[in-house]
Scaffold this active site. Sequence first.
Site, PDB file in Angstrom:
ATOM      1  N   CYS A  73       0.869  -1.178  -0.007  1.00 33.97           N
ATOM      2  CA  CYS A  73       0.129   0.252   0.007  1.00 33.97           C
ATOM      3  C   CYS A  73       0.826   1.395   0.098  1.00 33.97           C
ATOM      4  O   CYS A  73       0.322   2.240  -0.286  1.00 33.97           O
ATOM      5  CB  CYS A  73      -0.841   0.017   1.110  1.00 33.97           C
ATOM      6  N   ASP A 127       2.367   2.635   2.569  1.00 36.99           N
ATOM      7  CA  ASP A 127       2.581   3.167   3.868  1.00 36.99           C
ATOM      8  C   ASP A 127       3.908   3.136   4.579  1.00 36.99           C
ATOM      9  O   ASP A 127       4.751   1.860   4.346  1.00 36.99           O
ATOM     10  CB  ASP A 127       1.431   2.771   4.993  1.00 36.99           C
ATOM     11  N   CYS A 186      -1.930   6.872   4.226  1.00 39.70           N
ATOM     12  CA  CYS A 186      -3.333   6.849   4.119  1.00 39.70           C
ATOM     13  C   CYS A 186      -3.827   7.588   5.596  1.00 39.70           C
ATOM     14  O   CYS A 186      -3.118   7.502   6.533  1.00 39.70           O
ATOM     15  CB  CYS A 186      -4.201   5.751   3.608  1.00 39.70           C
ATOM     16  N   CYS A 214      -2.855  -1.153   8.871  1.00 35.80           N
ATOM     17  CA  CYS A 214      -2.337   0.231   9.225  1.00 35.80           C
ATOM     18  C   CYS A 214      -2.111   0.117  10.897  1.00 35.80           C
ATOM     19  O   CYS A 214      -0.905   0.485  11.401  1.00 35.80           O
ATOM     20  CB  CYS A 214      -3.120   1.172   9.113  1.00 35.80           C
TER      21      CYS A 214
END
Length: 124
Positions: free
Chosen positions: A33, A35, A59, A103
């Site tokens: 992703c 991150d 994000c 996350c």
Amino acid sequence: MYSEKVMDHFANPRNSGIIENASGEGTVGNPTCGDLMTIYIDVDDNDVIQDIKFETFGCGAAIATSSMITEIAKGMTVDEALEITRNDVADALDGLPPIKMHCSNLAADALTEAIKDYKSKKSE
């Protein structure tokens, strides 16, 4: 989709920034992703996290989980902070969508890496 707490921590992140000469620093990322998260800790002589800051590229959920984990861990001993799980972070934010649970995993992993770095430096 996101809880009010997630949106608040995203819009008003707590403890963002860098600690110069940190006692410990941990960086983790998720190539899928994109991150990337770094946690800095300042630990006193009693192994208590006196200050904790983060830098996150990612994000809204990644920023929110970084912010929340700093609030949870501040004032804990490093051994207590090692017990913080991804579910603890998600629960403190009143939940995350399943697709964003990675996350909170990153936030917990970054804190663990910062504590490992601190313990490594302390043992030298």
